[in-house]
Design a protein around this motif. Structure first.
Motif, PDB file in Angstrom:
ATOM      1  N   TYR A 186       2.980  10.257   1.623  1.00  0.00           N
ATOM      2  CA  TYR A 186       1.929   9.776   0.728  1.00  0.00           C
ATOM      3  C   TYR A 186       0.741  10.745   0.773  1.00  0.00           C
ATOM      4  O   TYR A 186       0.533  11.441   1.777  1.00  0.00           O
ATOM      5  N   GLN A 211      -5.829  11.387   1.783  1.00  0.00           N
ATOM      6  CA  GLN A 211      -7.030  10.991   1.050  1.00  0.00           C
ATOM      7  C   GLN A 211      -6.691  10.383  -0.311  1.00  0.00           C
ATOM      8  O   GLN A 211      -7.525  10.398  -1.221  1.00  0.00           O
ATOM      9  N   GLY A 212      -5.484   9.821  -0.426  1.00  0.00           N
ATOM     10  CA  GLY A 212      -5.112   9.123  -1.649  1.00  0.00           C
ATOM     11  C   GLY A 212      -4.255   7.914  -1.363  1.00  0.00           C
ATOM     12  O   GLY A 212      -3.657   7.328  -2.263  1.00  0.00           O
ATOM     13  N   GLY A 218      -4.976   4.904  -0.607  1.00  0.00           N
ATOM     14  CA  GLY A 218      -5.410   3.649  -1.202  1.00  0.00           C
ATOM     15  C   GLY A 218      -4.914   3.430  -2.615  1.00  0.00           C
ATOM     16  O   GLY A 218      -4.994   2.315  -3.140  1.00  0.00           O
ATOM     17  N   GLU A 219      -4.403   4.473  -3.240  1.00  0.00           N
ATOM     18  CA  GLU A 219      -3.897   4.372  -4.604  1.00  0.00           C
ATOM     19  C   GLU A 219      -2.423   3.997  -4.648  1.00  0.00           C
ATOM     20  O   GLU A 219      -1.815   4.018  -5.729  1.00  0.00           O
ATOM     21  N   HIS A 220      -1.854   3.645  -3.514  1.00  0.00           N
ATOM     22  CA  HIS A 220      -0.418   3.375  -3.445  1.00  0.00           C
ATOM     23  C   HIS A 220      -0.147   2.012  -2.798  1.00  0.00           C
ATOM     24  O   HIS A 220       0.258   1.924  -1.639  1.00  0.00           O
ATOM     25  N   PRO A 221      -0.343   0.926  -3.554  1.00  0.00           N
ATOM     26  CA  PRO A 221      -0.120  -0.410  -2.994  1.00  0.00           C
ATOM     27  C   PRO A 221       1.325  -0.668  -2.585  1.00  0.00           C
ATOM     28  O   PRO A 221       1.580  -1.597  -1.818  1.00  0.00           O
ATOM     29  N   PRO A 223     -11.214   6.748   3.816  1.00  0.00           N
ATOM     30  CA  PRO A 223     -10.460   5.918   2.870  1.00  0.00           C
ATOM     31  C   PRO A 223      -9.011   5.679   3.277  1.00  0.00           C
ATOM     32  O   PRO A 223      -8.469   4.594   3.013  1.00  0.00           O
ATOM     33  N   ASP A 224      -8.371   6.633   3.916  1.00  0.00           N
ATOM     34  CA  ASP A 224      -6.986   6.433   4.344  1.00  0.00           C
ATOM     35  C   ASP A 224      -6.902   5.473   5.527  1.00  0.00           C
ATOM     36  O   ASP A 224      -5.934   4.708   5.641  1.00  0.00           O
ATOM     37  N   ALA A 280      -7.370   2.065   3.964  1.00  0.00           N
ATOM     38  CA  ALA A 280      -6.166   1.692   3.221  1.00  0.00           C
ATOM     39  C   ALA A 280      -5.037   1.306   4.166  1.00  0.00           C
ATOM     40  O   ALA A 280      -4.294   0.355   3.897  1.00  0.00           O
ATOM     41  N   TRP A 293      -3.028  -2.140   3.856  1.00  0.00           N
ATOM     42  CA  TRP A 293      -1.586  -2.234   3.584  1.00  0.00           C
ATOM     43  C   TRP A 293      -0.844  -2.851   4.760  1.00  0.00           C
ATOM     44  O   TRP A 293       0.132  -3.584   4.552  1.00  0.00           O
TER      45      TRP A 293
END
Length: 216
Positions: free
Chosen positions: A78, A81-82, A84-87, A117-118, A121, A125
């Motif tokens: 994943y 730093q992204g 949170g965009e992957h529910p 942010p990671d 997240a 999750w």
């Protein structure tokens, strides 16, 4: 599985739980680590190209995991730093929990310790995955004795402390040294939170008793 650590980046495992993972293995517990990214936005310190960095960081992680005697390692790709965009990560984790059947899970608290942010997240999750999983699990958060400056909201105080024996500390430092591309992060932690090298601290969700030594 007696102990599973869920983190977003290579090196997140060793700073907060390297000693616990190693000592758990020494006691005969089966241990696991799920790392959700390959750390492609981390520093490279000129040790590799940016294109090579994800592969190099995964290799560093695998060496560290071997030193800590982690039985089961999963590394996903994943975006650093992204996350949170992957529910869909919550569904993935629920499936992995169903397969691995962990008794204890260690991950980040609601504020991710530093609001990365990671980290945040990963907390989200993991919490959603546990709701889907449904089986009882002791959920622990990384819990330094004091919150980072200005980051009290979402921090959870420690309920369980794990002082590390000298031999365990030596193993933990060897594992940290494998993350060569992140050497500046290692040095930053040693400068600002050296006590966390010698004693790891965790918050057990739902625990209301006096602080304890070791994980329940």
């Amino acid at each position: 599985m007696e102990l599973l650590v869920v983190v977003p980046h290579p090196d997140d495992e060793v700073f907060g739980a390297g000693g616990v993972l190693y000592e758990a293995a020494q006691r005969g517990w089966r241990t696991g680590l799920i790392t959700l990214t390959r750390g492609d936005r981390g520093k490279d310190l000129g040790l590799c190209t940016r294109e090579e960095l994800p592969r190099v960081r995964e290799e560093e992680l695998r060496r560290a995991a071997g030193i800590l005697r982690i039985d089961h390692l999963e590394v996903y790709g994943y975006p650093d730093q992204g996350l949170g965009e992957h529910p869909e990560v919550a569904e993935l984790l629920a499936e992995r929990f169903d397969e691995l059947k962990p008794e204890r899970i260690v991950t980040f608290p609601p504020n991710g310790l530093n609001r990365h942010p990671d980290h945040v997240a990963t907390h989200r999750w993991t919490a959603e995955a546990l709701e889907r999983y449904g089986a009882p699990v002791r959920l622990y958060y990384y819990a330094p004795p004091r919150p980072y400056p200005g980051l009290r909201e979402g921090w959870r105080p420690p309920t369980h402390f794990v002082p590390l024996e000298r031999a365990t500390l030596a193993v933990k430092m060897r594992a940290m040294a494998q993350h060569r591309t992140q050497a500046l992060s290692v040095l930053k932690m040693m400068d600002s939170a050296a006590e966390r090298l010698m004693e790891e601290a965790f918050h057990l969700v739902g625990y209301r008793g006096a602080a304890r030594t070791g994980l329940d």
